[in-house]
Scaffold this active site. Structure first.
Site, short mmCIF file in Angstrom:
data_model
loop_
_atom_site.label_atom_id
_atom_site.label_comp_id
_atom_site.label_asym_id
_atom_site.label_seq_id
_atom_site.Cartn_x
_atom_site.Cartn_y
_atom_site.Cartn_z
N ASP A 1 0.86 -1.17 0.00
CA ASP A 1 0.00 0.00 0.00
C ASP A 1 0.91 1.24 0.00
O ASP A 1 2.13 1.14 0.17
CB ASP A 1 -0.98 -0.01 1.18
CG ASP A 1 -2.21 0.85 0.86
OD1 ASP A 1 -2.13 1.69 -0.07
OD2 ASP A 1 -3.24 0.72 1.54
C1 NOJ Z 1 -3.94 3.98 -0.08
C2 NOJ Z 1 -5.12 3.09 0.03
O1 NOJ Z 1 -5.12 2.40 1.25
C3 NOJ Z 1 -5.21 2.07 -1.10
O2 NOJ Z 1 -6.41 1.38 -0.99
C4 NOJ Z 1 -5.06 2.74 -2.43
O3 NOJ Z 1 -5.19 1.80 -3.47
C5 NOJ Z 1 -3.73 3.43 -2.47
N1 NOJ Z 1 -3.67 4.44 -1.42
C6 NOJ Z 1 -3.44 4.08 -3.83
O4 NOJ Z 1 -4.19 5.21 -3.99
#
Ligand code: NOJ
Length: 742
Positions: free
Chosen positions: A286
């Site tokens: 993430d």
């Molecule tokens: C953080 C989020 O937790 C995740 O779900 C997302 O895909 C990413 N950022 C990218 O934007």
């Protein structure tokens, strides 16, 4: 009514499905991957593990962008997120093709509920319990996103959510493992199609691996502490279902699980995902979650974080820039085995081959196709269909709904009645989005014969009551009030945990002022989560829960208000009465002191100031007709291990209008080596019936229906009695019987 549903529903459980075995995978791709890998330097390999975001790209002068572009040209970037549009992706891809080995970039984006055409938020779609509609929604999103040059979405989020304080419940399928697994599979199929590589589909991501939904106290990014039993049984199955459906990638999660950040968890990524499940795709971290292992106190510094994450099985570093900075040194120092790097690179290259990017790196980036596809009117029609299927009628006293289309004075009141942005919800990612139909527009469009008045009463957050008097005035002159309140679009989603999940600002006071006019009040509630709204629940005449319904939201809600569509949605998550009941699920574990009589709760597992029962139970949702359940039949009272049984019953539409019922099958294992939930959903059937029509609905009870993970985390069913329950909601069981397993 458009739904026509199968009568026989398999309740086969995901856990028994064979994992996508390595030998089912096209071997010729492996040969190409190996040949390419053999040519790569260590630096080029690490480049493939590096993903950057284009979000900060504010123009050619941007320092970040300039350095990114140079990195891409040198082959130091494997993927970009937040770059979209056929032109932009094309231009960036051209840079990657200047690198020595000309390895194309993967473009990823959070296409969570539509790209240009915005569909209901995923929790809303889950309320449809309509796997075909959900698959179609993902398919349309993929069609639009792929035409905009994208290869990859960071969806579906398959985290189980039993704590509505957590803002991200909006992005998932609710609280239930069985329903969540079915929906995970449908979304993966919708995004990806039968196999990767078609230019109107994109790669999907099962996220966030794992247990992110159980963040302590519902606070986003918080720690998770959970038994392995609970992890295996409740939180992992939707991920397993996604893996079995061939999901191209996984994303790990921000939370720690039992003391280990998921990003650094070899248990999750190496042992379970890539080991036991033989998962052939790759894992993306993430956003910066690898380097966040430093503030977690799990890694000494960013170099240590890079070592720990890669060795644990995190293949791609999203916007953390720690693999590119530290991995080469770590490999040279022997801290990261070369084979771990090679394995990660192989997994990523394999997807690039499967997507056809080595044959034509620009195959998704065609501006002409983008123009045509983004203008396709069928997409709006699909969004309206899914949106109306997602609406849940919570209450309808004296059949105040549906409303007559003419001859009546309708006062449309409330801060969300004519709001476009709020109907879309969070995670809308395209700059070119279709116009949103507001509720007011939907009502006016569909009831030209009615006298429709409108008053916003307050701004969306409803901080002040200056407009209340005008709203009450309009209400007093009407025959019926339609009140549109709820969360604003930015009150749920990532980093949107709330300690108060009530209506914002003075919205409840607005309701009370309107109710005092004596006119019937139909409340339409918009939100990304289950909210608590006891005054409205007690006193409104009708309540329609609309979630954030998307571009066609106003039309969809009007379809239901005027009876052009008979509501059929059912809650995918429990609605609590109060915050003290959270976390909450219908599938609670049995206790030694259950409440058997609500009037006598002393020394029982109860609260002294609230019933245990929720405000609205999982599976609840009303219709404009009534359904009767009768004639339960079980083809055998005793089952031998490995056999299946057939359970069937008659479903009847007892009302005067056609309608669709979502009949639910629950099971309770009466005595087991691990204490079981009071009931667990194991099947459902969405059945459309004309007035007076009866149909026999059949569920297959196979060995997996009765299985669970035992104390050794082995999946299987134990001999003994099982209660089988069929009903209209988890708290509205109409028929039951007992099955013995030998
Ligand atoms: C953080 C989020 O937790 C995740 O779900 C997302 O895909 C990413 N950022 C990218 O934007």
């Amino acid at each position: 009514m458009m739904t026509l549903k199968p009568m026989v529903v398999s309740v086969a459980l995901l856990c028994a499905l064979p994992a996508l075995a390595r030998d089912q995978i096209d071997k010729s791709v492996d040969v190409k991957v190996d040949a390419l890998l053999a040519k790569m330097t260590l630096q080029e390999k690490i480049g493939q593990l590096h993903q950057l975001s284009g979000r900060e790209a504010t123009g050619p002068e941007s320092a970040k962008r300039a350095s990114q572009l140079a990195e891409i040209e040198t082959g130091n970037v494997g993927s970009m997120l937040n770059v979209k549009g056929a032109q932009d992706t094309r231009a960036m891809q051209a840079l990657a093709l200047k690198s020595r080995l000309k390895i194309p970039l993967l473009f990823g984006l959070d296409v969570i509920h539509g790209y240009k055409t915005v569909f209901p938020v995923p929790l809303g779609e889950a309320a449809s319990w309509d796997l075909e509609a959900i698959e179609r929604s993902a398919q349309v999103a993929a069609r639009e996103a792929s035409a905009a040059g994208l290869h990859w979405t960071f969806a579906p989020m398959v985290d189980i959510g039993r704590d509505p304080r957590w803002g991200r419940v909006m992005e998932g399928a609710g609280e239930d493992t069985y329903l969540g697994a079915q929906i995970a599979r449908a979304r993966v199929k919708g995004f990806q199609g039968a196999r990767l590589g078609s230019t109107d589909r994109i790669m999907a991501t099962a996220k966030h691996f794992a247990a992110y939904g159980a963040a302590i106290a519902g606070r986003d990014y918080n720690a998770v502490d959970m038994s392995l039993q609970q992890l295996y049984e409740v939180y992992l199955p939707p991920f397993k279902a996604a893996a079995d459906a061939g999901v191209a990638t996984f994303m790990n999660s921000f939370n720690s699980l039992n003391g280990v950040p998921a990003t650094g968890s070899a248990l999750l990524q190496r042992d379970i995902l890539k080991g036991a499940w033989k998962y052939p795709g790759f894992v993306v971290s993430d956003w910066a979650s690898i380097k966040e292992m430093v503030p977690h106190g799990y890694a000494a510094d960013e170099a240590d974080a890079a070592v720990k994450a890669l060795n644990a099985g995190s293949d791609m570093d999203m916007e953390g820039e720690v693999y590119i900075a530290h991995l080469a040194q770590a490999v040279k120092a022997g801290k990261v085995p070369q084979k771990n790097v090679d394995d990660a690179v192989r997994r990523i290259l394999r997807k690039k081959f499967e997507m056809g990017l080595f044959d034509d790196p620009y195959r998704f980036s065609d501006p002409k196709r983008e123009q045509v596809v983004l203008a396709d009117p069928q997409h709006r029609a699909a969004a309206r269909d899914v949106a109306r299927k997602s609406l849940v009628l919570l209450k309808n006293e004296r059949n105040v709904l549906p409303l007559a289309k003419s001859g009546r004075r309708i006062a449309v009141i409330g801060p969300l009645a004519d709001s476009k942005r709020d109907l879309e919800g969070g995670w809308v990612v395209s700059d070119v989005r279709g116009d949103v139909v507001t509720l007011l527009q939907g009502i006016r469009g569909q009831a030209p014969g009615a006298q429709v008045s409108y008053a916003a009463a307050c701004a969306p957050g409803c901080a002040n009551a200056d407009g209340f008097a005008a709203a009450v005035d309009a209400a007093a002159k009407a025959d019926v009030i339609v009140l549109a309140v709820g969360e604003t679009w930015d009150m749920s989603g990532e980093a949107k945990s709330r300690t108060d999940i009530g209506l914002p600002g003075r919205q409840t006071e607005l309701f009370q002022r309107l109710k005092a006019t004596g006119k019937p009040v139909v409340a339409v509630l918009f939100a990304g989560r289950p909210m608590i709204f006891n005054e409205i629940a007690d006193q409104a005449d009708a309540i329609l829960y609309a979630w954030f319904p998307g571009s066609e939201g106003g039309n969809a809600v009007a379809d239901v208000l005027f009876g052009d569509y008979n509501p059929s949605g059912k809650l995918p998550a429990t609605f609590p009465r109060n915050l003290g009941q959270i976390p909450i699920t219908y599938a609670q574990t049995m206790t030694g002191r259950p409440v058997v009589d609500e009037k006598n709760i002393v020394y029982r597992s109860a609260y002294i100031d609230s019933p245990n029962t929720p405000r609205y139970a999982f599976g609840h949702g009303k219709s404009y007709t009534e359904f009767g359940y009768s004639g339960l039949r079980l083809d055998k009272a005793t089952l031998r291990q490995g056999e299946s049984a057939t359970l069937s019953f008659e479903l009847e539409n007892k009302g005067k209008v056609a309608g669709t019922e979502i009949a639910q099958l629950y099971v309770r294992d009466m005595v087991a080596s691990i204490v079981r939930p009071v009931k667990e959903l194991k099947g459902f059937a969405k059945v459309q019936l004309q007035p007076g029509e009866r149909r026999r609905v059949t569920f297959t009870i196979d060995p997996d229906t009765l299985s669970f993970f035992n104390g050794q985390l082995k999946w299987g069913a134990e001999p003994g009695a099982f209660k089988l329950m069929v009903g209209s909601a988890s708290d509205d069981i109409r028929l039951d019987t007992t099955l013995q397993l030998q």
